[in-house]
Write a protein that holds these residues in place. Structure first.
Motif, PDB file in Angstrom:
ATOM      1  N   LEU A 127       0.829  -1.206   0.000  1.00  0.00           N
ATOM      2  CA  LEU A 127       0.000   0.000   0.000  1.00  0.00           C
ATOM      3  C   LEU A 127       0.866   1.260   0.000  1.00  0.00           C
ATOM      4  O   LEU A 127       0.626   2.201  -0.761  1.00  0.00           O
ATOM      5  N   LEU A 128       1.880   1.277   0.842  1.00  0.00           N
ATOM      6  CA  LEU A 128       2.681   2.479   1.017  1.00  0.00           C
ATOM      7  C   LEU A 128       3.536   2.793  -0.209  1.00  0.00           C
ATOM      8  O   LEU A 128       3.658   3.947  -0.621  1.00  0.00           O
ATOM      9  N   ALA A 129       4.129   1.744  -0.810  1.00  0.00           N
ATOM     10  CA  ALA A 129       5.102   1.962  -1.885  1.00  0.00           C
ATOM     11  C   ALA A 129       4.495   1.928  -3.278  1.00  0.00           C
ATOM     12  O   ALA A 129       5.029   2.558  -4.199  1.00  0.00           O
ATOM     13  N   TYR A 130       3.368   1.207  -3.448  1.00  0.00           N
ATOM     14  CA  TYR A 130       2.847   1.064  -4.807  1.00  0.00           C
ATOM     15  C   TYR A 130       1.588   1.883  -5.079  1.00  0.00           C
ATOM     16  O   TYR A 130       1.367   2.326  -6.211  1.00  0.00           O
ATOM     17  N   ALA A 131       0.756   2.118  -4.047  1.00  0.00           N
ATOM     18  CA  ALA A 131      -0.489   2.869  -4.256  1.00  0.00           C
ATOM     19  C   ALA A 131      -0.282   4.234  -4.916  1.00  0.00           C
ATOM     20  O   ALA A 131      -1.113   4.656  -5.738  1.00  0.00           O
ATOM     21  N   PRO A 132       0.804   4.986  -4.602  1.00  0.00           N
ATOM     22  CA  PRO A 132       0.975   6.292  -5.251  1.00  0.00           C
ATOM     23  C   PRO A 132       1.020   6.229  -6.781  1.00  0.00           C
ATOM     24  O   PRO A 132       0.665   7.207  -7.455  1.00  0.00           O
ATOM     25  N   GLY A 146      -7.451  -4.167  -5.186  1.00  0.00           N
ATOM     26  CA  GLY A 146      -7.079  -4.991  -6.322  1.00  0.00           C
ATOM     27  C   GLY A 146      -8.205  -5.152  -7.324  1.00  0.00           C
ATOM     28  O   GLY A 146      -7.970  -5.227  -8.541  1.00  0.00           O
ATOM     29  N   ILE A 147      -9.438  -5.185  -6.848  1.00  0.00           N
ATOM     30  CA  ILE A 147     -10.599  -5.354  -7.741  1.00  0.00           C
ATOM     31  C   ILE A 147     -10.931  -4.061  -8.472  1.00  0.00           C
ATOM     32  O   ILE A 147     -11.236  -4.060  -9.672  1.00  0.00           O
ATOM     33  N   TRP A 148     -10.857  -2.939  -7.750  1.00  0.00           N
ATOM     34  CA  TRP A 148     -11.225  -1.649  -8.353  1.00  0.00           C
ATOM     35  C   TRP A 148     -10.013  -0.725  -8.501  1.00  0.00           C
ATOM     36  O   TRP A 148     -10.081   0.464  -8.179  1.00  0.00           O
ATOM     37  N   THR A 149      -8.910  -1.275  -8.984  1.00  0.00           N
ATOM     38  CA  THR A 149      -7.667  -0.506  -9.103  1.00  0.00           C
ATOM     39  C   THR A 149      -7.816   0.705 -10.011  1.00  0.00           C
ATOM     40  O   THR A 149      -7.187   1.747  -9.787  1.00  0.00           O
ATOM     41  N   SER A 150      -8.642   0.591 -11.050  1.00  0.00           N
ATOM     42  CA  SER A 150      -8.785   1.685 -12.009  1.00  0.00           C
ATOM     43  C   SER A 150      -9.778   2.751 -11.566  1.00  0.00           C
ATOM     44  O   SER A 150      -9.943   3.770 -12.235  1.00  0.00           O
ATOM     45  N   VAL A 191     -11.987   4.896  -5.169  1.00  0.00           N
ATOM     46  CA  VAL A 191     -11.898   3.695  -4.338  1.00  0.00           C
ATOM     47  C   VAL A 191     -10.493   3.564  -3.758  1.00  0.00           C
ATOM     48  O   VAL A 191     -10.324   3.288  -2.561  1.00  0.00           O
ATOM     49  N   ILE A 192      -9.476   3.774  -4.585  1.00  0.00           N
ATOM     50  CA  ILE A 192      -8.094   3.661  -4.126  1.00  0.00           C
ATOM     51  C   ILE A 192      -7.799   4.721  -3.069  1.00  0.00           C
ATOM     52  O   ILE A 192      -7.196   4.431  -2.027  1.00  0.00           O
ATOM     53  N   ILE A 193      -8.234   5.960  -3.324  1.00  0.00           N
ATOM     54  CA  ILE A 193      -7.987   7.050  -2.372  1.00  0.00           C
ATOM     55  C   ILE A 193      -8.668   6.765  -1.038  1.00  0.00           C
ATOM     56  O   ILE A 193      -8.058   6.874   0.037  1.00  0.00           O
ATOM     57  N   ALA A 194      -9.955   6.384  -1.096  1.00  0.00           N
ATOM     58  CA  ALA A 194     -10.704   6.109   0.134  1.00  0.00           C
ATOM     59  C   ALA A 194     -10.106   4.922   0.887  1.00  0.00           C
ATOM     60  O   ALA A 194     -10.006   4.944   2.119  1.00  0.00           O
ATOM     61  N   ALA A 195      -9.684   3.895   0.152  1.00  0.00           N
ATOM     62  CA  ALA A 195      -9.124   2.707   0.787  1.00  0.00           C
ATOM     63  C   ALA A 195      -7.799   3.017   1.481  1.00  0.00           C
ATOM     64  O   ALA A 195      -7.540   2.527   2.588  1.00  0.00           O
ATOM     65  N   VAL A 196      -6.957   3.833   0.857  1.00  0.00           N
ATOM     66  CA  VAL A 196      -5.673   4.202   1.457  1.00  0.00           C
ATOM     67  C   VAL A 196      -5.904   4.953   2.770  1.00  0.00           C
ATOM     68  O   VAL A 196      -5.270   4.661   3.793  1.00  0.00           O
ATOM     69  N   ILE A 197      -6.817   5.920   2.744  1.00  0.00           N
ATOM     70  CA  ILE A 197      -7.087   6.709   3.950  1.00  0.00           C
ATOM     71  C   ILE A 197      -7.677   5.829   5.050  1.00  0.00           C
ATOM     72  O   ILE A 197      -7.243   5.874   6.211  1.00  0.00           O
ATOM     73  N   LEU A 198      -8.660   4.994   4.689  1.00  0.00           N
ATOM     74  CA  LEU A 198      -9.293   4.121   5.670  1.00  0.00           C
ATOM     75  C   LEU A 198      -8.302   3.117   6.249  1.00  0.00           C
ATOM     76  O   LEU A 198      -8.376   2.752   7.429  1.00  0.00           O
ATOM     77  N   SER A 253      -3.357  -4.471 -10.703  1.00  0.00           N
ATOM     78  CA  SER A 253      -4.233  -5.018  -9.657  1.00  0.00           C
ATOM     79  C   SER A 253      -3.542  -6.097  -8.834  1.00  0.00           C
ATOM     80  O   SER A 253      -3.848  -6.279  -7.645  1.00  0.00           O
ATOM     81  N   VAL A 254      -2.628  -6.818  -9.465  1.00  0.00           N
ATOM     82  CA  VAL A 254      -2.029  -8.002  -8.836  1.00  0.00           C
ATOM     83  C   VAL A 254      -1.298  -7.692  -7.527  1.00  0.00           C
ATOM     84  O   VAL A 254      -1.431  -8.451  -6.553  1.00  0.00           O
TER      85      VAL A 254
END
Length: 413
Positions: free
Chosen positions: A246-251, A308-312, A316-323, A379-380
């Motif tokens: 999450l920390l290194a790849y999400a950005p 991983g399911i909603w990577t695009s 979703v990615i922003i909310a998931a990172v914060i949560l 996504s992987v």
């Protein structure tokens, strides 16, 4: 996480009735100096998040090459953790902290002046060495100097961790918008300020004497013979696969600029800080350390799976990172407490052994995430990270008999 020696521990436990009632915020200037320095040191974890895409662009590096900034940092920390107890038992807590700060300042400054990705990766490794020396003794200092007891000292330390991790991305985004070099030079400057504060505010020798007798380099390996410590260490290594994915790849998949990434990880870090201080102790009291820890890990795995399911889908990615910050904040405090109560081994030695294992996971995960994305698709990495976190829960479950005593130890304390 590191702690102090048996002599300090016994003193604090014998006076537990008084110290536990003392206010969390009624601390000496020395404690606040270590607290401030800890915030700055932990900025290094999230500082580079907002500038990862910028570093890749400016240094013509691939995503997997850029994630090596986390790999080298964590790999050196993992190995260095094995010797920090031996070093601190000879130098004393104060000078171990100051040595770590000097190393961080030097390597972060050199990082800001570098011109190639491989040079920067190597310098981040040097930064990891300084951070290992610092974090391996920071909690020892706070516990030893605090007048509010071990439990509240852990919370104060975790608050510093959370604030550092949250402020780091904000500072990184602000300085990184001007130049990717800015965050590195900014940390070097702040570490100089922290050095001056610790030099004048920390006692000279009262902590050093508590760290005798001197600790052997082999003691952390001997500590791993304790099944409870080994279980928690391996679990943390598996959990860190998800944490650092999450920390290194999400950005790279959020599609935001430096300012945007800084604010996202600010929200992540704030939730991490708040839950580690206020929510984790309540979960621990109501459900127990191990059950609460497993619950947080399961929820974190589900969150990574959603990423991983909603990577695009950007929101979703922003909310998931914060949560995720809330889940990770709870888990960090819970697992730190579990390690502190896991064995009768001298606590700084136990922490060194545990930290060695957990940072191995933090070293492998970032590079693996970048490579998985390059070989398969974006996504992987998140799906694989979720799998590792779930495996950590299963590992705890099958070895529960070896760690269930941590709840009893916490209740007794």
């Amino acid at each position: 996480m590191p702690s102090t020696s048996n002599s300090v521990t016994s003193t604090l436990q014998n006076s537990g009735g008084l110290t536990e009632r003392a206010s969390l915020f009624s601390q000496s200037k020395a404690v606040w100096a270590v607290f401030f320095a800890s915030i700055i040191a932990f900025m290094g974890i999230g500082l580079v998040d907002p500038i990862l895409p910028a570093i890749a662009k400016n240094l013509n590096a691939s995503h997997s090459e850029v994630t090596l900034l986390f790999t080298s940092y964590n790999a050196v920390m993992a190995v260095a953790m094995l010797v920090t107890s031996a070093i601190s038992s000879r130098l004393g807590v104060k000078w171990t902290l100051l040595t770590g700060i000097i190393i961080i300042a030097i390597f972060s400054a050199l990082g800001g002046l570098s011109n190639g990705i491989w040079t920067l990766v190597g310098l981040r490794g040097g930064w990891g060495l300084g951070n290992a020396l610092f974090v391996a003794t920071a909690l020892a200092a706070i516990v030893s100097l605090s007048n509010s007891g071990i439990g509240k000292a852990i919370i104060l330390y975790e608050a510093a961790v959370g604030l550092g991790i949250s402020v780091g991305p904000l500072l990184g985004g602000w300085l990184g918008a001007m130049s990717w070099r800015g965050p590195f030079l900014g940390v070097a400057t702040l570490m100089v300020i922290a050095f001056i504060g610790l030099l004048f505010l920390m006692p000279k020798s009262n902590i050093q004497s508590t760290l005798q007798p001197k600790i052997s380099l082999l003691d952390p390996f001997r500590a791993l013979k304790h099944r409870s410590l080994l279980v928690l260490g391996i679990s943390a290594a598996l959990y860190n696969f998800g944490f650092f994915t999450l920390l290194a790849y999400a950005p790279f998949v959020m599609g935001l600029d430096e300012h945007g990434l800084g604010f996202v990880f600010l929200g992540w870090g704030l939730l991490l800080a708040i839950t580690s201080v206020f929510m984790a102790p309540k979960l621990q009291q109501r459900f127990g350390t191990v059950k609460s820890m497993c619950s947080m890990l399961i929820l974190f795995a589900l969150l990574l799976l959603a990423m991983g399911i909603w990577t695009s889908t950007q929101w979703v990615i922003i909310a998931a990172v914060i949560l995720a910050g809330a889940l990770l904040g709870n888990n960090n405090t819970l697992i730190t407490t579990a390690v502190m109560n896991a064995t009768t081994v001298e606590r700084s030695t136990a922490s060194a052994a545990y930290s060695f294992l957990r940072f191995i996971g933090g070293a492998i995960a970032p590079f693996m995430a970048g490579k998985l994305a390059e070989i398969f698709n974006p996504s992987v990495p998140f799906i694989v990270g979720a799998g590792f976190v779930l495996v950590s829960v299963l590992f705890i479950w099958f070895n529960y008999e070896h760690i269930n005593h941590v709840d009893e130890a916490e209740s007794a304390h």
